[in-house]
Design a protein around this motif. Structure first.
Motif: not given
Ligand code: PLP
Length: 865
Positions: A122, A125, A506, A512, A578, A581, A604, A606
């Protein structure tokens, strides 16, 4: 010397531990802490070292240790329990099993999937959403098959040069070292799919299956011996390479993906999908492949198109034009025409599907994947209400003549998979006290009963864990940038577990605005170093490797954060993925987001923060525009009417600083004698109760199932029944209506029933004489559109009343009659329109045909004109 080939030799588990293999190869562990505890027990030290990757753990653990565990009765008992739990999870009926008419299976195509850090497939988002979609589907028992590509180098991992410039690395990923199994034919040979290319070339691929709870995810891999070097590299990197490369990837994903689904269902007996869902345009060729299948079964192109459209859902994900794939027309013509043409599908028809509508921005030389996606799907959605609206405006050209509100693009707001993103402490507290965070959207009021102290304690733990992990990552990064340990003593004190922590992480596309916070560096510095109310900021994000501008933004942030006076309060952590994150959304008190409205389709991260008791500080864009309620965080005022981008940044940055200085920090530090900040926690509780049930991926998935998948399955079944009888009829009807439409005219409109001074509550009688040419009254809907009118006589969000045919005049003219209630005072207007009508249409705009009177009928201000 470099190895020409690499693979991973898998551990042979002692028979007593066979269940361990089962647990490792079902990615459910990635959202099931108890299973991870069990893995940790296998060998705690190795578990740490391999970064919580169970396949790597099994590869690294000593065979003596395995032999020991095979005799450890307590471990074996726990293993058996965990295996039982998984089996129960895999088979027990869930929410979906109680539905009627829902599809027997759904195929979900996406170019990327973010399931776990241990499966790095990935970039951001879109992929994370796809991963959460599959996990929520699994939890709810939704029979989805995921379809994607297996990139041998994933996206990329990020580090920094001494100057703060982003460096990219492409580690070689070996499928054998990931939780994947190769799909094999009953004879034991790997299943193969082929996609023909021009000049008699063939692209071959094998299929890896990642088991995501109950959901199989098929990942196509072109790195096989039958392919030449070029073709092997088709699945080398996510979003790498030029247009040719991209096209090959999308052909493999769309066309190869359908073939992989067919192979999977044939081999395993999994039910065939009734609905195909395209997550963004990249997988759009799947619709062409399904048309090809049906034309080989003797349907015409038009008939096949109807059958396919009925069962296809297309989700658009971005209002940023650069996010939409467009290929040169001649590339598509070469792929689907000439010596590589499908015998039953005319290439011209394919080219028409991707042609951009004429007019503003439309380019005849380009084939647009989003446009094709919309033509191949009867149901289309954006990913938040605002994004739905923006998409209706953006794609209005595909439905000329229709008001923007009638453009058939709806919206389902994204959600996040709570068990993946919520910190363990919070999950456990919730699990103990509240029946929430499961797929059920109930019970969130119970949050109010949890004491402030308990909430504050968990927030503190999560913040401390972030601070400690951040120091470790910072140290690693500085070492890579060439610093020596004695120079890095300051890192022991970098960040503070008691200071208000703002997160900003992000991808780094320009909309952004990663560097908005740097707009006034002195003001930022003062905020960070405030003597009583300090703030610390943790930042992460990757720029696309080809995006020099994005890399410059990262460098600006890094350079600022490198300064000695602020480096303990602002840090950039490389390699946002991830696992990072998870740390960030759990540990930050405030989640900041400042996109250029309305370019953030949803966002997402947030939502993840909110579920962990973080507060959002964000521009009202995407999901935040919809669910910000004045008390669940802060809205940064947007200056989106201001044309000059520099001035706009200036205004929005200044508003951001104001909010932090005047609202956010004072509230966080407002405490009575060592107690927790009550007013802050009040806001946290309100965030959880107001947003909790909405931001769940379970809510999102239920919306998809009820609003899109089930109606799509019904329509697809109806069209397919009886050897596609209705598909044939519907296609023939559309053809007939299209041909005859130029003969449709509204010739005359009469009204009566109200005098010269219409009053509220009166009823207006409308008689319209309509020429139908070769059509029958039943082929059309004649409607009065009525309601408030704006300054240019335009109807503002009109209501519609259907007029019924009452008498036939000569020459195919028909008089339609109906009534319109005068249900509002003030400027009121009406008109009459004719649109096609058929029970299988999903929206009046479906054919893009509409006829209105040449001279608009109507009255305004309550008087006839
Ligand atoms: C959740 C997530 C995103 C997406 O976040 P946005 O708020 O849509 O920018 C991007 N990358 C990772 C690693 C994530 O966990």
């Amino acid at each position: 010397m470099r190895a020409i080939r690499r693979f991973t030799v898998r551990t042979v588990l002692p028979p007593e531990l066979a269940a361990l293999g089962e647990l490792v190869h079902n990615l459910r562990w990635s959202w099931h802490p108890e299973t991870m505890d069990l893995f940790e027990q296998v060998d705690p030290e190795t578990w740490q070292r391999v970064g919580h990757d169970p396949v790597a753990l099994l590869g690294a653990v000593d065979s003596r240790r395995l032999a020991e565990l095979a005799r450890d009765r307590r471990f074996l008992r726990r293993l058996a329990d965990a295996a039982d739990d998984l089996r129960e999870y895999m088979t027990a009926p869930r929410w979906y099993q109680n539905l009627e008419g829902a599809p027997q299976a759904i195929a979900y195509f996406s170019p990327e999937f973010g399931i776990a850090a241990a499966l790095p497939q990935y970039s951001g988002g879109l992929g994370i959403l796809a991963g959460d979609h599959l996990k929520a589907a699994s939890d709810l028992g939704v029979p989805i098959i995921g379809v994607g590509l297996l990139y041998r180098h994933g996206y990329f991992t990020q580090s920094l040069s001494p100057e703060g410039w982003q460096l990219e690395h492409y580690p070689s990923l070996d499928p054998g070292g990931m939780p994947l199994t190769l799909l094999k034919e009953p004879d034991g040979e790997p299943a193969r799919i082929r996609v023909n290319l021009p000049e008699n070339r063939v692209l071959h691929a094998q299929i890896w299956v990642a088991q995501v709870g109950r959901v199989p995810l098929l990942l196509l891999d072109s790195d096989v011996a039958e392919n030449d070097a070029l073709s092997r590299d088709v699945t080398d990197r996510l979003y790498g390479g030029g247009t040719d490369h991209r096209l090959l990837q999308e052909l493999l994903l769309g066309i190869g993906g359908v073939r992989a689904v067919r192979a999977y269902c044939r081999i395993t007996g999994y039910p065939e999908p009734e609905v195909f869902h395209t997550n963004e345009g990249h997988a759009g060729f799947l619709g062409l492949e399904r048309i090809r299948e049906l034309t080989e079964a003797r349907l015409t192109f038009e008939e096949a198109l109807e059958a396919v459209r009925a069962g296809t859902v297309f989700t658009t994900h971005t209002p940023v034009p650069a996010g939409i794939d467009r290929f040169p027309m001649d590339m598509i013509a070469r792929q689907f025409g000439g010596d590589n043409a499908w015998p039953t599908v005319d290439v011209e028809r394919i080219l028409e599907l991707g042609a951009e509508p004429e007019g503003e921005g439309g380019d005849k030389a380009l084939f647009n994947m989003a446009v094709m996606g919309m033509r191949l799907a009867q149901r289309v959605n954006g990913v938040s209400q605002l994004h739905g609206k923006v998409s209706r405006e953006m794609f209005q050209g595909l439905w000329p003549g229709f008001d923007v509100d009638e453009v058939p693009i709806g919206s389902i707001t994204n959600g996040v998979h709570a068990p993946t993103w919520v910190g363990r402490e919070a999950l456990e507290l919730a699990g103990e006290r509240l029946p929430l965070l499961a797929e059920e959207a109930k019970g969130w009021e119970g949050i109010q009963k949890i004491s402030d102290e308990e909430i504050w304690e968990i927030r503190g733990k999560l913040r401390r864990r972030l601070v400690e992990a951040a120091r470790e990552r910072l140290r690693r990064s500085w070492r890579e940038r060439g610093a020596s340990d004695p120079e890095l003593k300051w890192i022991d004190e970098a960040l503070d577990p008691d200071v208000l922590t703002i997160g900003f992480a992000r991808r780094v596309p320009s909309y952004k605005r990663l560097t908005l916070m740097l707009r006034d560096p002195e003001r930022l510095r003062a905020i960070l170093l405030h003597p009583e109310r300090p703030v610390q900021i943790v930042i992460a994000g990757k720029a696309h490797p080809a995006d020099e501008g994005g890399k410059r933004l990262i460098q600006q942030i890094v350079r600022f954060a490198d300064q000695e006076d602020v480096r303990h309060r602002i840090v950039f952590l490389p390699d946002y993925d991830m696992s990072l994150a998870q740390l960030l959304v759990q540990g930050c008190d405030v989640w900041m987001n400042n996109p250029l409205r309305p370019l953030e389709a949803c966002g997402t991260s947030g939502m993840k923060a909110a579920l962990n008791g973080g507060l959002n500080l964000s521009i009202r864009d995407g999901w935040w525009d919809e669910w910000y309620d004045g008390n669940n965080g802060w809205a940064i005022p947007t200056a989106d009417g201001v044309e000059d981008p520099d001035r706009r940044d200036e205004l929005e940055a200044s508003a951001l600083y104001d909010l932090i200085e005047r609202e956010v920090a004072p509230r966080f530090y407002d405490r009575a004698a060592g107690g927790p900040p009550r007013r802050w926690i009040e806001m946290v509780k309100h965030t959880l109760t107001s947003l909790g049930p909405k931001v769940l991926a379970g809510r999102m998935l239920r919306d998809y199932v009820v609003d899109l998948y089930t109606p799509a399955a019904r329509a697809a079944r109806e069209l397919a029944a009886d050897n596609y009888r209705q598909a044939r009829a519907f296609a023939a009807w559309k053809l007939r209506v299209r041909r005859a439409w130029p003969g449709v005219r509204v010739e005359h409109v009469e009204t009566s029933g109200v005098g010269d001074t219409p009053e509220l509550g009166a009823t207006l009688e409308v008689r319209a004489t309509v020429a139908l040419g070769e059509l029958e009254p039943g082929d059309v809907a004649v409607q009065a559109a009525y309601g408030r009118v704006g300054p240019h006589d335009e109807l503002v969000r009109p209501s519609y009343a259907t007029l019924e045919p009452v008498e036939s005049a000569d020459d195919g003219r028909v008089i339609f009659h109906g009534t319109v209630p005068l249900d509002r005072t003030g400027a009121f207007g009406y008109t009459v329109r004719v649109v096609p009508s058929h029970p299988l249409m999903a929206s009046p705009a479906e054919l893009g045909l509409i006829t209105v009177p040449e001279e608009p009928a109507g009255m305004t201000n309550g008087t006839f004109r």
